[in-house]
Design an enzyme around this catalytic site. Structure first.
Site, PDB file in Angstrom:
ATOM      1  N   GLU A 167      45.605  25.222  34.809  1.00 14.56           N
ATOM      2  CA  GLU A 167      45.401  26.609  34.400  1.00 14.56           C
ATOM      3  C   GLU A 167      45.493  27.612  35.553  1.00 14.56           C
ATOM      4  O   GLU A 167      44.525  28.320  35.850  1.00 14.56           O
ATOM      5  CB  GLU A 167      44.040  26.751  33.697  1.00 14.56           C
ATOM      6  CG  GLU A 167      43.933  25.892  32.454  1.00 14.56           C
ATOM      7  CD  GLU A 167      42.613  26.090  31.699  1.00 14.56           C
ATOM      8  OE1 GLU A 167      41.764  26.859  32.164  1.00 14.56           O
ATOM      9  OE2 GLU A 167      42.457  25.462  30.636  1.00 14.56           O
ATOM     10  N   GLU A 374      44.329  19.917  27.055  1.00 11.26           N
ATOM     11  CA  GLU A 374      42.947  20.271  26.706  1.00 11.26           C
ATOM     12  C   GLU A 374      42.932  20.871  25.317  1.00 11.26           C
ATOM     13  O   GLU A 374      43.790  21.697  24.976  1.00 11.26           O
ATOM     14  CB  GLU A 374      42.338  21.316  27.661  1.00 11.26           C
ATOM     15  CG  GLU A 374      41.993  20.778  29.014  1.00 11.26           C
ATOM     16  CD  GLU A 374      41.304  21.808  29.905  1.00 11.26           C
ATOM     17  OE1 GLU A 374      40.678  22.758  29.369  1.00 11.26           O
ATOM     18  OE2 GLU A 374      41.405  21.662  31.128  1.00 11.26           O
TER      19      GLU A 374
HETATM   20  O1  IFM Z   1      35.793  23.870  30.938  1.00  5.63           O
HETATM   21  C1  IFM Z   1      37.021  24.519  30.920  1.00  5.63           C
HETATM   22  C2  IFM Z   1      38.027  23.771  31.758  1.00  5.63           C
HETATM   23  O2  IFM Z   1      37.588  23.601  33.064  1.00  5.63           O
HETATM   24  C3  IFM Z   1      39.337  24.513  31.792  1.00  5.63           C
HETATM   25  N1  IFM Z   1      39.774  24.837  30.465  1.00  5.63           N
HETATM   26  C4  IFM Z   1      38.841  25.437  29.569  1.00  5.63           C
HETATM   27  C5  IFM Z   1      37.566  24.638  29.522  1.00  5.63           C
HETATM   28  C6  IFM Z   1      36.562  25.302  28.553  1.00  5.63           C
HETATM   29  O3  IFM Z   1      36.250  26.582  28.979  1.00  5.63           O
END
Ligand code: IFM
Length: 475
Positions: A167, A374
């Site tokens: 990210e 994710e």
């Molecule tokens: O916890 C975070 C992660 O570190 C990065 N993506 C989003 C998740 C939830 O906020």
């Protein structure tokens, strides 16, 4: 009625975590300080002053956590390597004990039939590099490539799939533009070089990883389908501008070999005033074996009002652009339009289908296979009588997997799904207040309790495998 489309038989099932969010052991066995160690020590920046000093104590309990993964039947586990655990100052001397930890973890995963899938960088920059300018400084990209070579030099004999960055948009926006994450810099648009230097680091790391024998290299981008809040030309232009900043800035250079038009942000010169140098885009566009997509929800965008600035970031949301000079404003959908997570984020599974289709539409044949790296939700989980009955998370996961299957049915090549997260963990500015795990963690005792969603995910994986073995996976 059409049956719900199936996921491919070869679909891979995983779960994700990140080093600072679970490991603890911030100064053990020679680890150096990261920007998150420094940031969380500042008063008032994290809810209730929480830190990642203990987190899930995964550094010491990794074998127990791998056993939990085995119980799920995971194909793969996505975790991140802590750069300052491996290179305490971010450059130069290597901390062999740090590498030894990841060596043990990788071996434990392999012994349990789980593919280790490390991410090199999930926001925990060595503090020494931040002191030298951090990602605002071009040299950090070169240091990142050297660190990638060190990590792969030790692990690539057993690790095939590598993810460079997690990210980079969120790291630039929250860490360097708004200052609500480490390193806490509030530079607004002056943070843009952070995007380029991370991407350059990614490109240089791809070459370094391949030089050490890495078979598959991905990046994990947080992407969002952007929806204009209204139909006015101003709203449409604002939505375009947001799409450019959040999505295209981080995907176009990878798959089109160029940056999108940033004139809405006052950047007219293709070199961004000398930040982007000859050869950089060629390095960034080095072929990838996959795109990791982290999806949470769509973004609704309208043209900015010229009202007073509001720098509050209640729900870990991007702060509102107002008179800050940003050409968009984020708006909330109607309160009753969607269910909400504990964070207040709208639950919009069809947004994941939309994101996959839009990404494929934009990049066409240049888009490599996609992994959802994710997807998950925080819920107000409570441990009652030894049970966490998180039905909302089960519904969330089921609907998002169906959304992936719907995109696959329309021709998008999605190879796997990593849920966020295996464990409840340190949720950045929210400390331990948001629980995303399939496994409940009591942060006082470190007792792990699988939630109802753990059993559901385990059964889902098993049913998919049975169906695949029988010649066609059920939904
Ligand atoms: O916890 C975070 C992660 O570190 C990065 N993506 C989003 C998740 C939830 O906020």
């Amino acid at each position: 009625m059409n049956p719900t489309p199936r996921l491919p038989d070869s679909f891979r099932w995983g779960a994700s975590t990140a080093a600072y969010q679970i490991e603890g052991a911030p100064a053990e066995d020679g680890k150096g300080a990261s920007i998150w160690d420094e940031f969380t020590a500042r008063p008032g920046v994290i809810r209730d002053g929480h830190t990642g000093d203990m987190a899930c104590d995964h550094y010491h309990r990794y074998a127990e956590d791998v056993a939990l993964m085995k119980g799920l039947g995971l194909d793969a586990y996505r975790f991140s390597l802590s750069w300052p655990r491996i290179q305490p100052s971010g450059a130069g001397p290597v901390n062999v004990q740090g590498l030894d930890f990841y060596d043990r973890l990788v071996d434990e995963l392999l012994a349990n039939g789980i593919e280790p899938t490390p991410t090199l960088y999930h926001w925990d920059l060595p503090q020494a590099l931040e002191d030298a300018g951090g990602w605002l400084h071009r040299d950090t990209a070169q240091c990142f490539a050297e660190y990638a070579a060190v990590a792969a030099g030790r692990l690539a004999d057993r690790v095939s799939t590598w993810i460079t960055l997690n990210e980079p948009f969120v790291h630039m926006a929250y860490g360097y533009a708004f200052g609500v994450h480490a390193p806490g810099r509030a530079l607004m648009l002056d943070a843009l070089p952070v995007a380029h230097h991370q991407l350059l680091g990614h490109g240089l790391a791809v070459a370094a990883l391949r030089g050490q024998g890495a078979e598959r290299v991905l990046i994990a981008n947080n992407c969002t389908p952007v929806r204009p809040a209204g139909g006015s030309p101003a709203d449409l232009a604002a939505a375009e501008a947001y799409d450019t900043l959040h999505n295209r800035l981080f995907n176009d250079p990878l798959f089109l070999g160029r940056y999108p038009d940033l004139s809405a942000y006052g950047v007219g010169d293709p070199s961004w005033g000398g930040v982007v140098r000859d050869g950089d885009l060629a390095a960034i566009a080095a072929p990838l074996d996959g795109l990791g997509l982290n999806y949470y929800n769509p973004s609704w965008i309208k043209a900015p009002d010229n009202k007073a600035p509001d720098n509050k970031t209640p729900d870990n949301k991007t702060p509102q652009a107002t008179d800050s000079g940003l050409p968009f404003e984020l708006v909330e959908p109607d309160a009753d339009a969607y269910p909400r997570t504990a964070f207040g984020w709208p639950v919009v599974p069809e947004g994941l289908t939309e994101l996959l289709l839009r990404t494929r539409e934009r990049y066409g044949a240049a888009l490599p296979p996609v992994w959802i790296t994710e997807s998950g939700c925080s819920q107000p989980d409570e441990l009652v009588g030894g049970v966490v009955d998180d039905q909302a998370r089960i519904a969330y996961l089921g609907s998002h997997l169906d959304a992936v299957a719907a995109a696959v049915a329309q021709g998008v090549d999605v190879r796997g799904y990593f849920t966020w997260s295996l464990l409840d963990n340190f949720e950045w500015a929210e400390g331990y207040h948001q629980r995303f795990g399939l496994v409940h963690v009591d942060f006082a005792t470190q007792v792990r309790t699988p939630k109802a969603s753990y059993a559901w995910y385990r059964d889902k994986i098993a049913a998919h495998r049975r169906g695949a073995a029988a010649g066609g996976a059920p939904k």
